[in-house]
Design a protein around this motif. Structure first.
Motif, PDB file in Angstrom:
ATOM      1  N   VAL A 188       0.847  -1.184   0.000  1.00  0.00           N
ATOM      2  CA  VAL A 188       0.000   0.000   0.000  1.00  0.00           C
ATOM      3  C   VAL A 188       0.885   1.237   0.000  1.00  0.00           C
ATOM      4  O   VAL A 188       1.957   1.250   0.624  1.00  0.00           O
ATOM      5  N   VAL A 189       0.463   2.241  -0.724  1.00  0.00           N
ATOM      6  CA  VAL A 189       1.137   3.538  -0.730  1.00  0.00           C
ATOM      7  C   VAL A 189       0.274   4.504   0.074  1.00  0.00           C
ATOM      8  O   VAL A 189      -0.892   4.728  -0.258  1.00  0.00           O
ATOM      9  N   LEU A 190       0.838   5.027   1.143  1.00  0.00           N
ATOM     10  CA  LEU A 190       0.114   5.952   2.008  1.00  0.00           C
ATOM     11  C   LEU A 190       0.564   7.383   1.741  1.00  0.00           C
ATOM     12  O   LEU A 190       1.765   7.661   1.677  1.00  0.00           O
ATOM     13  N   THR A 191      -0.387   8.268   1.572  1.00  0.00           N
ATOM     14  CA  THR A 191      -0.087   9.691   1.505  1.00  0.00           C
ATOM     15  C   THR A 191      -0.046  10.214   2.929  1.00  0.00           C
ATOM     16  O   THR A 191      -1.026  10.106   3.660  1.00  0.00           O
ATOM     17  N   VAL A 192       1.093  10.753   3.324  1.00  0.00           N
ATOM     18  CA  VAL A 192       1.312  11.139   4.715  1.00  0.00           C
ATOM     19  C   VAL A 192       1.227  12.660   4.862  1.00  0.00           C
ATOM     20  O   VAL A 192       1.875  13.396   4.123  1.00  0.00           O
ATOM     21  N   ASP A 193       0.440  13.106   5.823  1.00  0.00           N
ATOM     22  CA  ASP A 193       0.292  14.534   6.092  1.00  0.00           C
ATOM     23  C   ASP A 193       1.164  14.946   7.277  1.00  0.00           C
ATOM     24  O   ASP A 193       1.485  14.130   8.142  1.00  0.00           O
ATOM     25  N   GLY A 194       1.520  16.211   7.316  1.00  0.00           N
ATOM     26  CA  GLY A 194       2.195  16.768   8.484  1.00  0.00           C
ATOM     27  C   GLY A 194       3.707  16.677   8.474  1.00  0.00           C
ATOM     28  O   GLY A 194       4.351  17.127   9.427  1.00  0.00           O
ATOM     29  N   MET A 195       4.306  16.104   7.435  1.00  0.00           N
ATOM     30  CA  MET A 195       5.772  16.036   7.396  1.00  0.00           C
ATOM     31  C   MET A 195       6.314  17.396   6.956  1.00  0.00           C
ATOM     32  O   MET A 195       6.019  17.852   5.857  1.00  0.00           O
ATOM     33  N   THR A 196       7.085  18.006   7.833  1.00  0.00           N
ATOM     34  CA  THR A 196       7.552  19.373   7.585  1.00  0.00           C
ATOM     35  C   THR A 196       9.050  19.479   7.343  1.00  0.00           C
ATOM     36  O   THR A 196       9.540  20.550   7.006  1.00  0.00           O
ATOM     37  N   CYS A 197       9.789  18.389   7.559  1.00  0.00           N
ATOM     38  CA  CYS A 197      11.226  18.432   7.320  1.00  0.00           C
ATOM     39  C   CYS A 197      11.698  17.045   6.897  1.00  0.00           C
ATOM     40  O   CYS A 197      10.937  16.068   6.976  1.00  0.00           O
ATOM     41  N   ALA A 198      12.948  16.977   6.462  1.00  0.00           N
ATOM     42  CA  ALA A 198      13.471  15.722   5.931  1.00  0.00           C
ATOM     43  C   ALA A 198      13.666  14.656   7.001  1.00  0.00           C
ATOM     44  O   ALA A 198      13.928  13.498   6.684  1.00  0.00           O
ATOM     45  N   ALA A 199      13.538  15.038   8.288  1.00  0.00           N
ATOM     46  CA  ALA A 199      13.680  14.046   9.360  1.00  0.00           C
ATOM     47  C   ALA A 199      12.375  13.316   9.638  1.00  0.00           C
ATOM     48  O   ALA A 199      12.388  12.224  10.213  1.00  0.00           O
ATOM     49  N   CYS A 200      11.248  13.904   9.247  1.00  0.00           N
ATOM     50  CA  CYS A 200       9.941  13.312   9.548  1.00  0.00           C
ATOM     51  C   CYS A 200       9.748  11.915   8.960  1.00  0.00           C
ATOM     52  O   CYS A 200       9.155  11.053   9.614  1.00  0.00           O
ATOM     53  N   PRO A 201      10.208  11.643   7.715  1.00  0.00           N
ATOM     54  CA  PRO A 201      10.021  10.293   7.175  1.00  0.00           C
ATOM     55  C   PRO A 201      10.631   9.194   8.039  1.00  0.00           C
ATOM     56  O   PRO A 201      10.137   8.066   8.053  1.00  0.00           O
TER      57      PRO A 201
END
Length: 215
Positions: A146-159
């Motif tokens: 499944v591919v999830l669209t993720v909300d709220g990621m504001t910087c490259a560390a969030c993933p």
């Protein structure tokens, strides 16, 4: 003597304020990652990631507090020594100030240290797609992707937080998350975990998600 005590207290106070502001500045990225890595989750973490738009304010406060502490210590160094009682000697106080400054700066820049550059994010996305294709040939046919669209990621560390949270779920074979595009590719055993449970996991890590596609 009273002036020196006042200045000494000012240095301690401003250093403490700098540490507090630095922790608040990292609350949107570094702290959620640390909590998720320790297995701590909950919808309340979303309140931490909601601080992201105000991060620059806390960073400014942290830098200003450090600057004031440094200025205060410089003022103390210009005054003659006295026999007044202080909690720390001047050498110890300056060492603590230096260590505290390094800690504050490390906390402030931690999201950039933990994350990747924009070019690295593009390479990461390409690697995630390639990895998903390769894993599709090696994982059991009963597994789904499944591919999830993720909300709220504001910087490259969030993933990293999203990836860590998903990888901790029983039944997840692999998880890759990218900052650009803000997505997570998850291969999982549908007999052990559902897509709804996967989206609940990312939400509890502070990043709500919804399925973009599945196979």
């Amino acid at each position: 003597m009273n002036a020196q005590k006042h200045s000494n207290a000012g240095t301690n106070w401003s250093l403490g304020a700098g540490l507090g502001a630095a922790v608040a500045a990292s609350a949107c990225c570094t702290i959620p990652l640390a909590l998720v890595s320790l297995g701590v989750g909950g919808a309340w973490i979303g309140s931490l990631t909601a601080l992201a738009p105000y991060r620059w304010i806390f960073v400014t406060l942290a830098v200003a507090a450090l600057a004031y502490a440094g200025y205060n210590e410089w003022q103390l160094s210009r005054q003659p020594d006295c026999d007044c009682e202080t909690a720390f000697s001047s050498t110890t106080r300056r060492s603590l100030l230096g260590i505290g400054a390094l800690v504050v700066l490390a906390i402030v820049v931690s999201p950039w240290l933990l994350g990747v550059s924009p070019s690295g994010a593009t390479q990461q996305a390409q690697a995630a797609a390639t990895s998903a294709q390769q894993q599709g040939a090696t994982t059991p046919t009963s597994f789904q992707q499944v591919v999830l669209t993720v909300d709220g990621m504001t910087c490259a560390a969030c993933p990293k937080t999203v990836k860590t949270a998903l990888e901790g779920v029983d039944g997840v074979y692999s998880a890759e998350a990218t900052f650009e595009p803000p997505e997570a590719v998850v291969r999982f055993d549908p007999d052990k975990v559902s897509v709804d449970e996967l989206t609940a996991v990312t939400k509890n890590a502070g990043y709500p998600s919804q399925p973009k596609s599945s196979s």
